[in-house]
Design a protein around this motif. Structure first.
Motif, PDB file in Angstrom:
ATOM      1  N   ASP A 169       0.828  -1.213   0.000  1.00  0.00           N
ATOM      2  CA  ASP A 169       0.000   0.000   0.000  1.00  0.00           C
ATOM      3  C   ASP A 169       0.859   1.258   0.000  1.00  0.00           C
ATOM      4  OD1 ASP A 169      -2.283  -1.529  -0.048  1.00  0.00           O
ATOM      5  OD2 ASP A 169      -2.729  -1.303   2.105  1.00  0.00           O
TER       6      ASP A 169
ATOM      7  N   LYS B 241       2.211   1.685  -3.453  1.00  0.00           N
ATOM      8  CA  LYS B 241       1.153   2.207  -4.328  1.00  0.00           C
ATOM      9  C   LYS B 241       0.924   3.691  -4.064  1.00  0.00           C
ATOM     10  CE  LYS B 241      -1.615  -1.984  -4.965  1.00  0.00           C
ATOM     11  NZ  LYS B 241      -2.911  -2.622  -4.677  1.00  0.00           N
TER      12      LYS B 241
ATOM     13  N   LYS C  15       3.773   5.672  -5.511  1.00  0.00           N
ATOM     14  CA  LYS C  15       3.639   5.761  -6.974  1.00  0.00           C
ATOM     15  C   LYS C  15       2.539   6.744  -7.360  1.00  0.00           C
ATOM     16  CE  LYS C  15       5.347   1.167  -8.261  1.00  0.00           C
ATOM     17  NZ  LYS C  15       4.975  -0.132  -8.846  1.00  0.00           N
ATOM     18  N   ALA C  16       1.402   6.676  -6.640  1.00  0.00           N
ATOM     19  CA  ALA C  16       0.292   7.594  -6.917  1.00  0.00           C
ATOM     20  C   ALA C  16       0.704   9.037  -6.631  1.00  0.00           C
ATOM     21  CB  ALA C  16      -0.929   7.214  -6.083  1.00  0.00           C
TER      22      ALA C  16
END
Length: 195
Positions: A45, A48, A51-52
């Motif tokens: 998470d 992620k 990256k987001a």
């Protein structure tokens, strides 16, 4: 004395203690496995989210650059419009000064045209009467005078529209500005015959 079989076989309390220990070990193993799973899920998470965040940062940077470009274009357009407005504002100020010079040059030329018409045919082309009260009185006196005087001041087809309109204004006729030559002549002749 205790029998041999009693020594080899665990007592009921020992069995309970072993079961508890086994349950504890099993629980501990389950908790470790769950912690390991949660740690991996948290890492995934986090990855992620990073990256987001990086993607959002890039998009934000692109949007900023796009906004800057649009702002530059808008400024350039606004400057062009402002420049044109300034030029337009300056042009009318220049035009009247420039327009006065040709107008002054045109007046003598316009004054020469009627004078050449007078010399070519003085009987048919009347002089344009000025709009002064004395001129109106003299025009009325000429109309009420003899027929020879009347024929020279009576409007005819040979008169220009300027002369006809001037005559109509000096005789007090109204509504002549929109009439064509034939209608204006008819109206003037109708008012001349009424006098």
């Amino acid at each position: 004395m205790a029998s041999k079989s009693d020594k080899k076989s665990p007592s009921a309390d020992e069995k309970k203690a072993d079961k508890k220990a086994a349950k504890k070990a099993e629980k501990k193993a389950d908790l470790k496995a769950e912690a390991k799973f949660l740690k991996k899920a948290l890492e995934a998470d986090t990855l992620k989210a990073e990256k987001a965040a990086a993607k959002a940062k890039k998009e934000l940077k692109k949007e900023r650059e796009l906004a800057k470009e649009q702002l530059k274009k808008a400024k350039a357009i606004a400057e062009k419009i402002a420049k044109k407005d300034v030029e337009r504002a300056e042009k009318p100020a220049k035009k009247p000064a420039a327009a006065k010079k040709p107008a002054a040059a045109k007046k003598p030329a316009a004054a020469k045209k009627p004078s050449t018409a007078k010399t070519s045919s003085t009987a048919k082309t009347p002089a344009i009467t000025p709009r002064t009260p004395a001129a109106r009185v003299s025009t009325r006196a000429a109309r009420t005078g003899s027929s020879a005087v009347r024929s020279s001041t009576e409007p005819s087809e040979s008169w220009t529209m300027v002369a006809l309109r001037s005559h109509a204004g000096s005789t007090g006729v109204t509504g002549y500005s929109r009439l064509n030559k034939a209608d204006l002549l008819a109206k003037l002749r109708g008012t001349d015959s009424l006098d």
